[in-house]
Design an enzyme around this catalytic site. Structure first.
Site, short mmCIF file in Angstrom:
data_model
loop_
_atom_site.label_atom_id
_atom_site.label_comp_id
_atom_site.label_asym_id
_atom_site.label_seq_id
_atom_site.Cartn_x
_atom_site.Cartn_y
_atom_site.Cartn_z
N ARG A 130 0.83 -1.21 0.00
CA ARG A 130 0.00 0.00 0.00
C ARG A 130 0.86 1.26 0.00
O ARG A 130 0.42 2.31 -0.44
CB ARG A 130 -0.88 0.03 1.25
CG ARG A 130 -1.85 -1.13 1.36
CD ARG A 130 -2.69 -1.02 2.62
NE ARG A 130 -3.59 -2.17 2.76
CZ ARG A 130 -4.65 -2.17 3.58
NH1 ARG A 130 -4.92 -1.09 4.32
NH2 ARG A 130 -5.44 -3.21 3.68
N GLU A 154 -11.14 -1.51 -5.15
CA GLU A 154 -11.60 -0.53 -4.14
C GLU A 154 -10.65 0.67 -4.08
O GLU A 154 -9.46 0.55 -4.37
CB GLU A 154 -11.63 -1.20 -2.76
CG GLU A 154 -12.26 -0.34 -1.68
CD GLU A 154 -12.07 -0.86 -0.25
OE1 GLU A 154 -11.05 -1.54 0.00
OE2 GLU A 154 -12.94 -0.59 0.60
C1 LIG Z 1 -10.15 -1.50 6.68
C2 LIG Z 1 -9.70 -2.02 8.03
C3 LIG Z 1 -10.21 -3.43 8.28
O1 LIG Z 1 -9.52 -4.37 7.46
C4 LIG Z 1 -9.31 -5.55 8.22
N1 LIG Z 1 -8.18 -6.28 7.65
C5 LIG Z 1 -7.00 -5.72 7.29
N2 LIG Z 1 -6.19 -6.68 6.81
C6 LIG Z 1 -6.88 -7.85 6.87
C7 LIG Z 1 -6.58 -9.20 6.52
N3 LIG Z 1 -5.39 -9.52 6.03
N4 LIG Z 1 -7.53 -10.15 6.71
C8 LIG Z 1 -8.74 -9.82 7.22
N5 LIG Z 1 -9.08 -8.57 7.58
C9 LIG Z 1 -8.16 -7.60 7.40
C10 LIG Z 1 -9.04 -5.03 9.63
O2 LIG Z 1 -9.33 -6.01 10.56
C11 LIG Z 1 -10.01 -3.87 9.71
O3 LIG Z 1 -11.23 -4.37 10.18
#
Ligand SMILES: CC[C@H]1O[C@@H](n2cnc3c(N)ncnc32)[C@H](O)[C@@H]1O
Length: 483
Positions: A100, A171
């Protein structure tokens, strides 16, 4: 650089593309004409926009997780588990934090370390480092459409590899992936980077390949007044449509008061379509996404399921086209695949039980929705004025003037003067208006709603309410009552 809301010319786009595809060796694997053919080989029911369109026809809310791990073999297993055991209707690939920030060397190290240890040493799937062929191995191994989810201010190379790699949805946006995510990226830069992304999607559209685009709705996910997040979503939809995007999902992050949440989605859908038509875009398909609670989560997994279910109910009752699902591991970090699947099944249960109920036209919702409509019109009218009709110029000027101002955002280009607080029923109201260009009667409305709470709590309306509301969540409440 002067950024204007004009379709990028082929000369400008292809000159820039030369440089973009050299940013990392995997860029060499992208060939537009070959990628168009590959995209055209993806079956109808495995294309994101088609599944969204079918859900609108069927009047159902689809469920989609976030998910991403470092090793692509494990990433495939994870996504297969989520569509089979988790009953996910739509799939993600959440990109890691290094990617990112365009830090592909560190992503490379993360992949190597993951190979050595056998477990994911990255918090997402490093699409750029893997390149087109491995992305195709991932997307072709799944039955459902797959979307790239991330938070990248400069996502140009990521877009090229993602679409060539068989993802059919993408997105992000130049405001929504900058102001809430970054401190130092200027809006001129990120709005311009995302014009590249949207122009590339427009080129695929013109070649007969439809790619769904989804601005990031929740922004900082903390007490965001619906008029602010809806305004940003509409602006990014218009910027995307100008570049030729035809399939757009606008999003909203749950705030917690059911009436306001349903009203926000209702207003978002109606006003996105209204503004697209106003600007002459009459062939853009608009769908909506509801993000389950984006604030802090309880550690206790049963309580976490309560939060997840509340978000599922609000999504179902607002008839959002899809809902982004949280997991019972939210408070801990990247979830296990079992926890991720459990969040999906809990959501699926609520969505199917509430399938026959629709609260969008109940009087209280309509009234709240009309207030949000008027607030958004005040903001977008001002932006049009500031930009003399150009919403890219107007948006940049709006952030400089605090006309657009996202609460709790890290960006130094954000005024940070707007302060929200909850009213007596938990709806998000505006305590400090900053330079938001709302009409006086709307400002009075917010004040009145907060005075109502103050009276109930026997205290003056003050900044302490904001602090109490931020801390309330950790105690399992919405409104931070005076103790
Ligand atoms: C926008 C932020 C959200 O993305 C979720 N998130 C970020 N990386 C991952 C990931 N690798 N697997 C599952 N959920 C994820 C994080 O828990 C948060 O709720």
């Amino acid at each position: 650089m002067e950024v204007t809301n004009k379709k990028l010319s082929d000369d400008v786009f292809f000159a820039e593309r030369e440089e973009v595809l050299q940013q990392w060796p995997t860029g060499k694997g992208v060939n537009f004409d070959e990628a168009v053919k590959y995209q055209q080989s993806i079956a109808h029911n495995r294309r994101f926009g088609n599944k969204l369109a079918q859900a609108v026809k069927d009047g159902v809310t689809l469920i989609q997780p976030r998910a991403g791990v470092a090793l692509y073999t494990q990433h495939i297993k994870l996504l297969q588990y989520l569509e089979n055991e988790g009953e996910a209707d739509l799939l993600p690939s959440t990109v890691d934090s290094y990617t990112r920030l365009n830090r592909y060397h560190e992503a490379e190290v993360g992949i190597e370390k993951s190979k050595e240890s056998g477990r994911s040493m990255l918090n997402g799937f490093p699409i750029v480092n893997y390149g087109v062929d491995i992305c195709r191995a991932v997307t072709s191994a799944l039955d459902n459409p797959v979307q790239v989810r991330h938070g990248t201010p400069d996502a140009r190379l990521l877009t090229e590899i993602s679409i060539a790699g068989g993802f059919t949805s993408y997105e992000g946006g130049g405001i929504s992936y900058n102001i809430p995510y970054s401190k130092n990226h200027s809006l001129e830069k990120t709005i311009r980077y995302w014009q590249y992304t949207d122009r590339l999607v427009g080129m695929y559209e013109e070649a007969g390949v439809s790619i769904n685009r989804e601005p990031f709705g929740p922004l900082t996910g903390t007490l965001i007044p619906p008029c602010i997040s809806n305004s940003v979503a509409i602006i990014e939809a218009l910027l995307a449509a100008t570049q030729g995007v035809k399939d757009i999902t606008v999003g909203y992050g749950q705030c917690g008061n059911l009436i306001q949440d349903i009203a926000a989605v209702r207003s978002l859908k109606n006003m996105t379509e209204e503004y697209l038509h106003k600007y002459g875009f009459n062939d853009v398909r608009v769908t909506t996404v509801f993000h389950q609670w984006m604030g802090g989560f309880p550690q206790d997994e049963s309580k976490a399921f309560g939060v997840i279910s509340w978000g599922a109910a609000a999504a179902a009752l607002s008839k959002a086209t899809k809902v982004i699902v949280k997991t019972p591991h939210e408070a801990m970090g990247v979830p296990t695949m079992e926890a991720n699947a459990a969040g999906l099944r809990a959501t699926k249960q609520i969505i199917s039980m509430l399938r026959d109920q629709d609260l969008r036209e109940i009087p209280e919702v309509v009234k709240e929705s009309e207030i949000i409509n008027r607030e958004v019109n005040c903001i977008l009218d001002k932006i049009e004025e500031l930009g003399k009709g150009d919403i890219a110029i107007g948006s940049i000027a709006a952030f400089e003037a605090g006309v657009l101002d996202i609460p709790f955002a890290p960006s130094r280009f954000n005024a940070g003067k707007v302060m929200p607080a909850r009213d007596n029923y938990g709806a998000v109201r505006i305590l400090e208006m900053g330079n938001l260009p709302l009409s006086q009667d709307l400002k009075d409305f917010h004040r009145m709603k907060l005075e109502e709470r103050g009276k109930f709590e026997h205290r003056d309306v003050s900044f302490q309410m904001v602090i109490d509301d931020v801390y309330a969540i950790g105690k399992g409440f919405l409104v931070g009552r005076k103790n």
